[in-house]
Design an enzyme around this catalytic site. Sequence first.
Site, PDB file in Angstrom:
ATOM      1  N   GLU A 131       0.902  -1.274  -0.143  1.00 27.21           N
ATOM      2  CA  GLU A 131      -0.098  -0.092   0.042  1.00 27.21           C
ATOM      3  C   GLU A 131       0.944   1.295   0.075  1.00 27.21           C
ATOM      4  OE1 GLU A 131      -3.800   0.132   2.366  1.00 27.21           O
ATOM      5  OE2 GLU A 131      -2.651   1.310   3.748  1.00 27.21           O
ATOM      6  N   ARG A 191     -16.486  -4.582  14.649  1.00 22.98           N
ATOM      7  CA  ARG A 191     -16.884  -4.772  15.934  1.00 22.98           C
ATOM      8  C   ARG A 191     -16.853  -3.373  16.578  1.00 22.98           C
ATOM      9  NH1 ARG A 191     -11.992  -2.321  17.834  1.00 22.98           N
ATOM     10  NH2 ARG A 191     -10.208  -2.870  16.431  1.00 22.98           N
TER      11      ARG A 191
END
Length: 456
Positions: free
Chosen positions: A200, A293
Amino acid sequence: MFRKVLVANRGEIALRVIRACREMGIATVAVYSEADRDALHVQMADEAVCIGPPPSAESYLNIPHIVMAALMTGAEAVHPGYGYLSERSSFARACEAHGIRFIGPPAEAIAKMGDKALARAIAEEAGAPVLPGTREPIRTEEEAVQAARQIGFPLLIKAAAGGGGRGIRLVRGEEDLIPALRIAQSEAQAAFGSPDVYLETYIPEPRHIEVQILADSHGTVLHLYERECSLQTPRHQKMIEEAPAPNLDDATRRALGEAAVKVAQAVGYQNAGTIEFLMNGEGRFYFIEMNTRLQVEHPVTEAITGIDIVQWQIRIAAGERLPFTQEQIPINGHAIEARLTAEIPEHDFTPSTGRLSEWTPPGGPGVRIDSHLYTGYSIPPYYDPLLAKIIVHAPNREQAVARLERALHEVRIQGVQTNRDFLIRLVQTPEFRAGRVSTPFVPRLLKGMLPTGGTR
Ligand code: ADP
Ligand code: ADP
Ligand code: MG
């Protein structure tokens, strides 16, 4: 609604979930390791089941024991908190296979977003900006060289299964690529059980800005605005987070929210989740990952929106609909969270343990403390160093900063070494006060503070 929920976690987040359940009239089951017999979550829950010896791998990560505890106590649902089993699709599946509702997203959404290379591809397809990089794990050295030349240097090698700030390696030039790749792959295998890595583009001075999502099981996906999380340790652990992000224009805020909603929709997301972005110096933002989450820093969003995210996680898991629209979600004032940890920042964040001869948390207007500490508590050496989250809320940012500084000064803690003085130092810097920080800020501040004059 559920009558009984098992909380598959420990520490402050177990308490947070127990408190939400109690306000909703739901009975709670705590689980604990042998090192946590005296923990507050065990005392505060209606029932408690010991699930194994101190090491997390044998207790808080022990799926058969936790499922058994839920079946034994008749819990209808399990809340995983953050960390531990919260992002293990195998745990969500094990719960559902035993007729226990998992309070979180569908297992497939966890699995997809848990592969960070695949997540980049999904985000891009959904129309969210992603950084130049690879969409599939790197298989061969040739592949790595070819991809790296296209991306350019410096770049990052990141573990596809990574998390918790680990599994990220900076590569400055082509000569370092192959050795770094080999190390990254073997580290990823050791830490996450998979050698998969992806490349990346590296942004030198990014801001970390993330968007909170709530999605029900009837197709409604809403965002609860953004959080600024650029104050991170050299190992990418967040230290101070705030909502809303300072110095962000309305158009960018709207674009961030819309991009996050599109990504969540693309994976059929349900429940609470967070889409993380990095912003470069020109104010352009890029998707980096999704956390499927509850997030440590969720309270700052709760403070400005007035929405109890944990209660909504439970309601969504029980099939309820979100009763408000995007336009009805307010931003009221400004909230900041500081993570008080048992670590010594000036000594490379060495963890500290001990018995608390005093714990007197701060209080007063606009202060919320999420903590599992009590005077006399012995901090076990096995777990996360988080001691308390100090969350302040005020009508504007300037007042919130003043309130945080005041609250940090009020902390009285003895018996363990903490990062408190460093947090105060951080809050007093002109850069933080102006809301102009990026992720290298804390590492730089630390370098200047090192007793040797800085060697890192
Ligand atoms: P947040 O963005 O909510 O702050 P973090 O990345 O700090 O999330 O993770 C929350 C907690 O979960 C931390 O205690 C972190 O160490 C732990 N954690 C997160 N992901 C992993 C993982 N893949 N492996 C081990 N621990 C993790
Ligand atoms: P994790 O899954 O461990 O949370 P992330 O992909 O969210 O990993 O990255 C964690 C942190 O690492 C970010 O908040 C940021 O500080 C840094 N980081 C990640 N990707 C980049 C990047 N492309 N350029 C610069 N910094 C990055
Ligand atoms: Mg992250």
